[in-house]
Design a protein around this motif. Sequence first.
Motif, mmCIF file in Angstrom:
data_model
loop_
_atom_site.group_PDB
_atom_site.id
_atom_site.type_symbol
_atom_site.label_atom_id
_atom_site.label_comp_id
_atom_site.label_asym_id
_atom_site.label_seq_id
_atom_site.Cartn_x
_atom_site.Cartn_y
_atom_site.Cartn_z
ATOM 1 N N ASP A 1 0.843 -1.262 0.096
ATOM 2 C CA ASP A 1 -0.167 -0.007 0.066
ATOM 3 C C ASP A 1 0.957 1.137 -0.121
ATOM 4 O O ASP A 1 1.811 1.365 0.656
ATOM 5 N N GLY A 2 0.511 2.249 -0.831
ATOM 6 C CA GLY A 2 1.199 3.640 -0.837
ATOM 7 C C GLY A 2 2.300 3.465 -1.990
ATOM 8 O O GLY A 2 2.955 4.622 -2.114
ATOM 9 N N TYR A 3 2.428 2.296 -2.860
ATOM 10 C CA TYR A 3 3.394 2.194 -3.684
ATOM 11 C C TYR A 3 2.743 1.922 -4.991
ATOM 12 O O TYR A 3 1.365 1.246 -5.155
ATOM 13 N N VAL A 4 3.255 2.229 -6.163
ATOM 14 C CA VAL A 4 2.712 1.769 -7.439
ATOM 15 C C VAL A 4 3.678 1.138 -8.268
ATOM 16 O O VAL A 4 4.857 1.773 -8.074
ATOM 17 N N ARG A 5 3.486 0.262 -9.181
ATOM 18 C CA ARG A 5 4.571 -0.164 -9.988
ATOM 19 C C ARG A 5 4.661 0.416 -11.142
ATOM 20 O O ARG A 5 3.883 0.832 -11.910
ATOM 21 N N ARG B 1 7.204 2.657 -7.103
ATOM 22 C CA ARG B 1 7.348 4.088 -6.760
ATOM 23 C C ARG B 1 6.387 4.485 -5.764
ATOM 24 O O ARG B 1 5.045 4.049 -5.735
ATOM 25 N N ARG B 2 6.857 5.338 -4.561
ATOM 26 C CA ARG B 2 6.019 5.663 -3.691
ATOM 27 C C ARG B 2 4.993 6.897 -4.314
ATOM 28 O O ARG B 2 5.234 7.305 -5.101
ATOM 29 N N LYS B 3 3.393 6.473 -4.018
ATOM 30 C CA LYS B 3 2.366 7.537 -4.404
ATOM 31 C C LYS B 3 2.662 8.845 -3.848
ATOM 32 O O LYS B 3 2.837 8.920 -2.621
ATOM 33 N N PRO B 4 2.262 9.864 -4.355
ATOM 34 C CA PRO B 4 2.040 11.127 -3.766
ATOM 35 C C PRO B 4 1.022 11.403 -2.864
ATOM 36 O O PRO B 4 -0.094 10.914 -3.246
ATOM 37 N N GLY B 5 1.508 11.818 -1.737
ATOM 38 C CA GLY B 5 0.343 11.942 -0.783
ATOM 39 C C GLY B 5 -0.518 13.484 -0.915
ATOM 40 O O GLY B 5 -0.028 14.193 -2.014
#
Length: 70
Positions: free
Chosen positions: A6-10, A16-20
Motif C-alpha cells: 500500500d502506498g506504492y505503485v509499480r 514508486r511511492r504514491k504522492p500524498g
Amino acid sequence: MPKVPDGYVRVRTHLRRKPGPKSAKGLSVWAVAGLCAAVWLWGQVFGFGDDSTAQQPTPKPAVSAPAGGQ
C-alpha cells in the motif's frame, strides 16, 4: 509478480511511492530569501523614509591663526 504494498505503485520494473496529499508547508527557504532580498533592494533604492541629509549637523569652521604669524 509479487504484490505491491500500500502506498506504492509499480512503474515499469520498480516500485514508486504514491504522492500524498499536499501539506501546507508555508514558504520555502528560497521564497524567504527572495523576500529578504526584495526588502533589502527596496531599502537601497527608495530608502525607508529616513532623510540622512536633514539629520547631519552643518559643520562649523574652526578659527585658525593668521597666516602672517602676527
